[in-house]
Structures are given as C-alpha cells and as structure tokens.
Design a protein around this motif. Sequence first.
Motif, mmCIF file in Angstrom:
data_model
loop_
_atom_site.group_PDB
_atom_site.id
_atom_site.type_symbol
_atom_site.label_atom_id
_atom_site.label_comp_id
_atom_site.label_asym_id
_atom_site.label_seq_id
_atom_site.Cartn_x
_atom_site.Cartn_y
_atom_site.Cartn_z
ATOM 1 N N ARG A 128 0.749 -4.204 -5.818
ATOM 2 C CA ARG A 128 0.579 -4.459 -7.644
ATOM 3 C C ARG A 128 -0.834 -4.539 -8.145
ATOM 4 O O ARG A 128 -1.327 -4.398 -9.205
ATOM 5 C CB ARG A 128 2.043 -5.075 -8.545
ATOM 6 C CG ARG A 128 3.258 -3.967 -7.965
ATOM 7 C CD ARG A 128 3.952 -5.034 -8.447
ATOM 8 N NE ARG A 128 5.248 -4.376 -8.461
ATOM 9 C CZ ARG A 128 6.067 -4.368 -9.954
ATOM 10 N NH1 ARG A 128 5.926 -5.765 -9.932
ATOM 11 N NH2 ARG A 128 7.168 -3.631 -10.161
ATOM 12 N N ALA A 129 -1.288 -5.343 -7.320
ATOM 13 C CA ALA A 129 -2.358 -6.255 -8.102
ATOM 14 C C ALA A 129 -3.697 -4.945 -7.971
ATOM 15 O O ALA A 129 -4.773 -4.515 -8.844
ATOM 16 C CB ALA A 129 -2.738 -7.349 -7.356
ATOM 17 N N VAL A 130 -3.236 -3.994 -6.816
ATOM 18 C CA VAL A 130 -4.952 -2.902 -6.567
ATOM 19 C C VAL A 130 -4.069 -1.747 -6.967
ATOM 20 O O VAL A 130 -5.024 -0.892 -7.147
ATOM 21 C CB VAL A 130 -5.195 -2.416 -4.758
ATOM 22 C CG1 VAL A 130 -5.621 -4.295 -4.802
ATOM 23 C CG2 VAL A 130 -4.141 -2.794 -4.114
ATOM 24 N N LEU A 131 -2.906 -1.582 -6.981
ATOM 25 C CA LEU A 131 -1.937 0.100 -6.571
ATOM 26 C C LEU A 131 -1.081 0.648 -8.447
ATOM 27 O O LEU A 131 -0.926 1.250 -8.548
ATOM 28 C CB LEU A 131 -1.771 0.901 -5.368
ATOM 29 C CG LEU A 131 -2.257 0.629 -4.345
ATOM 30 C CD1 LEU A 131 -1.436 0.759 -3.250
ATOM 31 C CD2 LEU A 131 -3.710 1.485 -4.733
ATOM 32 N N GLY A 132 -0.858 -0.997 -8.811
ATOM 33 C CA GLY A 132 0.017 -0.565 -9.800
ATOM 34 C C GLY A 132 1.110 -0.797 -9.008
ATOM 35 O O GLY A 132 2.083 -0.958 -8.359
ATOM 36 N N ARG A 133 2.010 0.213 -9.878
ATOM 37 C CA ARG A 133 3.421 0.444 -9.786
ATOM 38 C C ARG A 133 3.174 1.941 -8.194
ATOM 39 O O ARG A 133 4.426 3.010 -8.240
ATOM 40 C CB ARG A 133 4.502 1.005 -10.611
ATOM 41 C CG ARG A 133 4.639 -0.434 -11.123
ATOM 42 C CD ARG A 133 5.538 0.029 -12.320
ATOM 43 N NE ARG A 133 5.256 -0.841 -13.448
ATOM 44 C CZ ARG A 133 6.932 -2.146 -13.099
ATOM 45 N NH1 ARG A 133 7.795 -1.586 -12.717
ATOM 46 N NH2 ARG A 133 6.610 -2.716 -14.786
#
Length: 169
Positions: A128-133
């Motif tokens: 989630r930190a780098v790719l969102g959802r």
Amino acid sequence: MDKKIEVGENAGLVAEVLDFVSGGNLLKVSGRAYPSGEVINNIEVAKKFAWDEVYGSDEYTWADLRSDKMSEIWSVIYDGESKYADVDNKLSGVLSEMSREILSQLDQQHKEFFDDIVSDLKGCLYSRAVLGRSNKFFENIFNIYQSGGWPCGWKGEWPNGHMISYYIN
C-alpha cells in the motif's frame, strides 16, 4: 503504534493496515463479506495448504508465492530511481510493535500462524505504501484478514485461480 507514517500519497492506506492490526480483530469474523475464493474451517487442513502443498508447475509453496509477490514490491522500492527509497526505513520502525500487537491477539491454537500473519500484513503495509491499492494479491490478503480469515493457500494453476482462506468456526 504510530499510524501517521509519512509515505506520501498512500499514508492513509498504510494507516488503515495499522488501524486494523491495533483494532484487536485478527481472526475474528467481522461480518464483512468473505472475499472470493475457497473457505475452509478446519485448522489442520489450513496448515496443510499453507505449509505442505505445492502450487503450479513450478511447485511453489504458499510461502514461495507470497515471497514472489513481495519481491515485486521490493523491486519498486529499490529500483535505484524510486521515490520510495526511504519507505523501508520508515515502515520498519513500526514492525516490532505491529508484531507484538499481532501476537497478543492470537490464542494458543493460532500462535503457530504468527510468522505468516506478520509477513502477510507487512506485505500489505509495504504494498500500500508504494503501490496504493493496485496490487490485487496483497489487497485480497488484506480483505481476507479484515473479514476475519487467514489466507493459507491457492486453488488452481498459479497464477490463475484464487486464494484459500481459513476461518474459525
């Protein structure tokens, strides 16, 4: 646990994972709809899927599949030109506390799931930190946890198919 970790535009998604972990609802059926996939209620069968079965022609274990998906996230973080180079440092600061929170929620029967659960939720956090959802694999894992389950295997020929989830009766 500090839920305000500055990781850019996805800080709220990271906080959602940390809120879930600190909410005390691990392995408690939540009333949320089960995500698609196979559901089992037998703990021994769940352990067999998680630790003994192999999936696909490459004969990956469930741990191998999760590790493979996590390597995609590491490649984004450490690609040399990534704006996420400091994400690992920022998130690693909460991992010990997150692990303690998880352990405190597991009854004796489910303590052997501890390492898998920490690994899964760490994957959700970093994803989630780098790719969102956008990483459907880790989003599905997080949805299973939110609904009270434990993702424990794969049904079908990898990567086609769906997750298997264990839920307490």
